[in-house]
Design an enzyme around this catalytic site. Structure first.
Site, short mmCIF file in Angstrom:
data_model
loop_
_atom_site.label_atom_id
_atom_site.label_comp_id
_atom_site.label_asym_id
_atom_site.label_seq_id
_atom_site.Cartn_x
_atom_site.Cartn_y
_atom_site.Cartn_z
N GLU A 12 0.72 -1.57 0.45
CA GLU A 12 -0.39 -0.16 0.32
C GLU A 12 0.58 1.20 -0.04
O GLU A 12 -0.02 2.10 -0.30
CB GLU A 12 -0.74 -0.23 1.18
N HIS A 36 -10.64 -6.26 9.40
CA HIS A 36 -11.18 -5.78 8.17
C HIS A 36 -12.29 -5.69 8.09
O HIS A 36 -12.87 -5.47 6.83
CB HIS A 36 -11.40 -7.30 7.42
#
Length: 321
Positions: free
Chosen positions: A58, A125
């Site tokens: 990322e 998540h």
């Protein structure tokens, strides 16, 4: 024929790609696979060379997007989950957010964050990161709660010259549908009165809008009329619409799915207490998720976040004050 919240996001990206050759999409498995939630399904075939798979980094994804934006492109970055964006946090808050203020260079990037919880997704998540990013000057933070806003606000985000954090709620992907895509839209930074009421104001955003609306429908059967304000974006935050609503009802409950420490609900309460204290007939309240990591088990998850039932309980408490 209806369109889902997820399909609206896909259609917005397709339109942005078709209308502006500077737009491209970059992220893990967004190409042939179509993304973790299929938000880019078929787009790689429709727009060859412009829907690109990234490495599992990322930090690199955001860093390359900043460089591309400096050179005149308009990247859309897909994070597989909002939680994973913290790996690129330095690039987002120390580079993208500050670029214009340091160098007068525009940084038109959009970072899509699949946010919030779903049954069974657990603590890695399911996080709601919007307040974290709203802390930093230079970032716009969008939190669409409807199919129409998911579509129109994403298109607007691509056109904005500042970095945009686009918090799309995973639970709404398939649970929310509309008859058609909008042809007109409210601008980002303007809140929406999702339901009018006289007895109390509930201010919220994202998936909690629908829990609040369900609560308001339930309490209406008991003769309690609750006004529901959908913020739509939290940076900028439409304080004027919130204050106008509180002026009508005299009571405020701020609701968010994120943890209670700091955050959006704390900001709402603080602003109303500072700028609209004379409008209040009772002390303002806020309701958030439990202050624990998001649990895996669906039953525990269902009691961890606010629901229509717990919001109704809080509203009744507020009315007794």
């Amino acid at each position: 024929m209806s369109i889902t919240y997820l399909e609206a996001i896909r259609e917005a990206q397709a339109r942005a790609l078709s209308e502006d050759p500077r737009v491209y999409i970059y992220g893990q498995d967004v190409g042939a696979f179509g993304g973790a939630f299929k938000a880019t399904k078929n787009l790689a075939g429709e727009f060859p060379g412009r829907v690109l798979d990234s490495p599992i980094s990322e930090d690199a994804m955001v860093g390359s997007a900043i460089g591309a934006a400096i050179e005149g492109l308009r990247p859309i970055i897909e994070m597989q989950y909002a939680d994973f964006s913290t790996v690129g946090f330095n690039q987002i808050v120390n580079n993208a957010a500050t670029l214009f203020w340091r160098t007068q260079t525009k940084c038109p990037i959009v970072i899509r964050l699949p946010s919030g919880g779903t049954p069974g997704s657990g603590p890695f998540h399911s996080q709601s990161m919007e307040a974290l990013y709203a802390t930093y000057p230079g970032l716009i933070v969008m939190t669409p709660a409807t199919v129409e806003d998911a579509y129109s606000m994403l298109l607007e985000a691509v056109q904005i010259d500042d970095p945009v954090i686009f918090c799309e709620h995973k639970y709404l992907y398939y649970h929310l549908k509309a008859e058609a895509l909008p042809t007109e839209a409210m601008p980002t930074g303007k809140a929406r009165i999702a339901r009018m009421g006289r007895d109390a104001t509930v201010v919220t955003y994202s998936a909690m809008v629908h829990e609040a609306l369900a609560m308001a429908e339930e309490l209406a059967r008991e003769g309690i009329e609750v006004e529901v304000v959908d913020l739509r974006s939290i940076k900028p935050l439409d304080t004027d619409t919130v204050l106008a609503s509180v002026a009508r009802t005299g009571r405020l409950l701020a609701v968010g799915e994120a943890w209670p420490w700091g955050g959006v609900t704390a900001e709402i309460v603080a602003r109303v207490a500072c700028d609209g204290y004379n409008l209040l007939d009772a002390a303002p309240m806020r309701l958030n998720a439990k202050e624990t990591p998001v649990p895996f088990h669906p039953n525990l998850w269902g009691t961890h976040r606010p629901t229509a039932r717990t919001i109704a309980r809080a509203v009744k408490d507020l009315l007794r004050r």
